[in-house]
Design an enzyme around this catalytic site. Structure first.
Site, mmCIF file in Angstrom:
data_model
loop_
_atom_site.group_PDB
_atom_site.id
_atom_site.type_symbol
_atom_site.label_atom_id
_atom_site.label_comp_id
_atom_site.label_asym_id
_atom_site.label_seq_id
_atom_site.Cartn_x
_atom_site.Cartn_y
_atom_site.Cartn_z
ATOM 1 N N LYS A 253 -62.907 -109.922 35.884
ATOM 2 C CA LYS A 253 -61.602 -109.932 35.840
ATOM 3 C C LYS A 253 -60.805 -110.550 37.249
ATOM 4 O O LYS A 253 -61.418 -110.810 37.985
ATOM 5 C CB LYS A 253 -60.843 -108.260 35.987
ATOM 6 N N ARG A 327 -65.361 -100.391 24.211
ATOM 7 C CA ARG A 327 -65.772 -100.180 22.966
ATOM 8 C C ARG A 327 -67.302 -99.982 22.520
ATOM 9 O O ARG A 327 -67.630 -99.279 21.640
ATOM 10 C CB ARG A 327 -65.336 -101.236 21.897
HETATM 11 N N1 BES Z 1 -59.962 -101.444 30.513
HETATM 12 C C1 BES Z 1 -59.686 -102.507 30.250
HETATM 13 C C2 BES Z 1 -58.155 -102.516 29.563
HETATM 14 C C3 BES Z 1 -57.314 -102.195 30.170
HETATM 15 C C4 BES Z 1 -56.330 -103.016 30.991
HETATM 16 C C5 BES Z 1 -56.756 -100.708 30.533
HETATM 17 C C6 BES Z 1 -55.165 -102.963 31.355
HETATM 18 C C7 BES Z 1 -55.838 -100.721 31.485
HETATM 19 C C8 BES Z 1 -54.780 -101.446 31.945
HETATM 20 C C9 BES Z 1 -60.580 -102.959 28.948
HETATM 21 O O1 BES Z 1 -61.806 -102.687 29.202
HETATM 22 C C10 BES Z 1 -60.542 -104.662 28.650
HETATM 23 O O2 BES Z 1 -60.901 -105.170 29.815
HETATM 24 N N2 BES Z 1 -60.018 -105.186 27.724
HETATM 25 C C11 BES Z 1 -59.873 -106.466 27.524
HETATM 26 C C12 BES Z 1 -60.390 -106.658 26.107
HETATM 27 C C13 BES Z 1 -60.588 -108.254 26.133
HETATM 28 C C14 BES Z 1 -61.772 -108.835 26.802
HETATM 29 C C15 BES Z 1 -61.166 -108.313 24.583
HETATM 30 C C16 BES Z 1 -58.355 -106.886 27.576
HETATM 31 O O3 BES Z 1 -57.352 -105.833 27.108
HETATM 32 O O4 BES Z 1 -57.956 -107.807 28.002
HETATM 33 MN MN MN Z 2 -62.902 -104.190 30.508
#
Ligand code: BES
Ligand code: MN
Ligand code: ZN
Length: 475
Positions: A253, A327
Site C-alpha cells: 500500500k 477474502r
Molecule cells: N483492508 C483493506 C480494505 C480497507 C480499506 C479497509 C480502507 C479499511 C479502510 C483490504 O484488505 C484491501 O486492501 N482491499 C483492497 C482490495 C483490492 C486490492 C482489490 C482495496 O479495497 O483497495
Molecule cells: Mn488489503
C-alpha cells in the site's frame, strides 16, 4: 435531566425548580434554551440546592426513538465529562421515560465515556487513570430498569472490548495476543479453541496461511463456542477478518494512511465483543465465533502476485493482488464453519474493501447475502441500534469478473464494483448455508465522533448482532 420542546419539566425537575426559586426556568429563558436535540444547558451552583450543577439536555420535538435515548445519554455524558457523581433524572415532558429507555440512556453514557488514552503520558509518567463516574438513574420503575441494564451493560462492555482491540496498535496486538483475548472469554463460560500453524496446515487452510506467510508472527484461528441453547440445536456462526496489520504485502500500500491498517481486524474485534456480550448475558442459543488472525507483510517468504493456492475447499485461487488478503482468510473460515458446524446461518464481518467506504461512507455498513429474510432482520436490527446497514447486489455478471485464466478464480476483480466482486468471491465458499457478509471498512475504524463515541474505533457490529440474536434467534 431531559427537556423536550415544550420546556415543561417532569415532577422531579419541577421540584428542583421550586427549591431553587425558579433557577431552572430562568436559566432556560436567559440562555434562550430551545431544547434542540442533544443540546445542553448547564446551571452552576443553583441557589438553595446541594448539587454543584444541573445539566439540561434537549430532547428535540416528538417522541424520541430507541437510538435517540442512546444519543441523549451520550450527550449527557459529554456535558458532564470528569464529573464524579451523576444523578440522571429520567423524565421527559412531565412524565417518566420508562425502564427500557432509562437503561438505554445509561448505555449511551457508558459508550460515550470510553476513551482510548492508555498510551498518553504526563511527562513520561503513565497518566493517572480517572475513576469512572458514579451514575445513578432516577426513574419510576427501578426494578425494570435494573433488569434491562443487566443486559445492556454487558452488551456495551462487548462494544468497548471491540473498540479496545481495534484501537490497540499492531506491535502490541499480534495474532497471538489477540488469540489470548479470545481465550479469556472462557472466564464467562465459553469454550475457546486456538488453532495454531500446524493445525491450520493439517486442515489445509492454505488461503489463510498464504496471507500469513510473509509475517514473522504466526497466524492463529480462535473458535469461541457458547452453548446456551438446546444441546443439539444448530449454532449461529459469526466469522471475523482479523488482519492485525495490512501492509498490502508485496502489492504494498502507499505510505499515506497505512497506519490505519492496524484496524484491519475490526471484523474479528466485533465477533469477539459480540461473543463477550452473548456469554455475559447468558444468551439462550448456541453461538460460535471464529476469527482468523494473521498479519499481511512483504517479505522474502511472502505470497507473490501470480501465485496459485489451493484453498481448504479444494477450489484454487490465483492471487493477482496480495492486498486483497481478507477474502483469502475468510474463504477458508467460511468453508471450515460450513463443514464443521452445519450452522443455522453464517454472518461474516470484515474491513474488506476501500470501495465500500467510497459507496457508503461511515454511516452504513454494506451487506451482501443469499438470504432476503436475514437481510430484512439485519436491517431492522440496524434501525433499532443505530448501526445501520445497506444491501448491495450480487449476481452472475459480477461473479464472472473473478474468473481466472489459470485457476478457478482470482482474488481481485479490479476496481469497478470492488465491494461486490469481493462478496462474490466469499459466496463461492458458503455453499447453500444462509449467509451475510457485512463489509465494515467504513464503519468499524477511522470513524467520526458521534454522541456515543469519541471516534476512531466504533465497536460497530456488536450491538447490531446482539439485537439480531435477541429479536430472532433466542428461544
Ligand atoms: N483492508 C483493506 C480494505 C480497507 C480499506 C479497509 C480502507 C479499511 C479502510 C483490504 O484488505 C484491501 O486492501 N482491499 C483492497 C482490495 C483490492 C486490492 C482489490 C482495496 O479495497 O483497495
Ligand atoms: Mn488489503
Ligand atoms: Zn485488509
Amino acid at each position: 435531566m431531559f427537556v423536550g420542546k415544550s420546556l415543561v419539566l417532569g415532577p422531579i425537575g419541577a421540584q428542583l425548580d421550586e427549591a431553587s426559586a425558579g433557577a431552572i426556568g430562568r436559566a432556560m429563558k436567559a440562555a434562550s434554551f430551545k431544547a434542540d436535540f442533544a443540546k445542553s444547558l448547564e446551571i452552576l451552583a443553583p441557589a438553595g440546592l446541594s448539587m454543584d450543577r444541573i445539566v439540561l439536555i434537549g430532547a428535540g420535538d416528538g417522541l424520541p426513538g430507541v437510538t435517540d435515548f442512546l444519543k441523549l445519554g451520550g450527550a449527557a455524558m459529554g456535558a458532564l465529562k470528569d464529573v464524579e457523581e451523576i444523578s440522571v433524572i429520567a423524565e421527559l415532558d412531565a412524565a417518566d421515560i420508562g425502564a427500557g429507555a432509562s437503561s438505554l440512556i445509561a448505555m449511551g453514557m457508558k459508550l460515550r465515556a470510553y476513551d482510548f488514552d492508555r498510551y498518553k503520558t504526563e511527562k513520561g509518567q503513565p497518566k493517572e487513570q480517572k475513576a469512572a463516574s458514579n451514575v445513578a438513574i432516577l426513574c419510576a420503575d427501578a426494578d425494570g430498569a435494573e433488569a434491562a441494564w443487566q443486559e445492556d451493560c454487558v452488551v456495551a462492555d462487548g462494544a468497548l472490548l471491540a473498540r479496545d482491540l481495534v484501537n490497540e496498535p499492531a506491535n502490541v496486538l499480534g495474532p497471538k495476543e489477540f488469540a489470548a483475548k479470545a481465550k479469556a472469554l472462557e472466564a464467562l463460560g465459553a469454550k475457546v479453541d486456538i488453532l495454531k500453524q500446524d493445525e491450520l496446515e493439517e486442515l489445509g487452510m492454505n488461503a489463510l496461511l498464504g496471507v500469513a506467510q510473509g509475517s514473522v508472527r504466526k497466524p492463529r484461528v480462535a473458535v469461541m463456542k457458547w452453548k446456551g441453547g438446546d444441546k443439539d440445536a444448530a449454532p449461529v456462526v459469526f466469522i471475523g477478518k482479523g488482519v492485525v496489520f495490512d501492509s498490502g504485502g508485496i502489492s504494498i500500500k502507499p505510505a499515506a494512511g497505512m497506519e490505519d491498517m492496524k484496524g484491519d481486524m475490526g471484523g474479528a474485534a466485533a465477533v469477539t465483543g459480540l461473543m463477550h456480550a452473548l456469554c455475559a448475558r447468558k444468551a439462550k442459543l448456541n453461538a460460535i465465533g471464529i476469527i482468523g488472525l494473521v498479519e499481511n507483510m512483504p517479505d522474502g517468504n511472502s505470497m507473490r502476485p501470480g501465485d496459485i493456492i489451493t484453498s481448504m475447499s479444494g477450489q484454487t485461487i490465483e492471487v493477482v493482488n496480495t492486498d486483497a488478503e481478507g477474502r483469502l482468510v475468510l474463504a477458508d473460515l467460511l468453508h471450515y464453519a460450513k463443514e464443521k458446524f452445519e450452522p443455522r446461518f453464517m454472518i461474516n464481518l470484515a474491513t474488506l474493501t476501500g470501495a465500500v467506504v467510497v459507496a457508503l461512507g461511515a454511516h452504513n455498513a454494506g451487506i451482501f447475502s443469499n438470504s432476503d429474510g436475514l437481510c430484512e432482520q439485519l436491517s431492522a436490527s440496524g434501525e433499532l441500534t443505530g448501526e445501520t446497514v445497506w444491501r448491495l447486489p450480487l449476481g452472475k455478471d459480477y461473479d464472472k469478473m473473478i474468473d481466472s485464466k489459470f485457476a478457478d478464480m482470482k482474488n481481485s476483480g479490479g476496481r469497478w464494483a470492488g465491494s461486490i466482486t469481493a462478496a462474490q468471491f466469499l459466496k463461492r465458499f458458503v455453499g447453500d448455508v444462509d449467509w451475510v457478509h457485512i463489509d465494515v471498512a467504513g464503519t468499524a475504524m477511522d470513524s467520526p465522533k458521534t454522541e456515543i463515541s469519541q471516534g476512531w474505533a466504533s465497536g460497530f457490529g456488536v450491538r447490531l448482532l446482539d439485537r439480531l440474536v435477541k429479536d430472532h434467534y433466542e428461544n
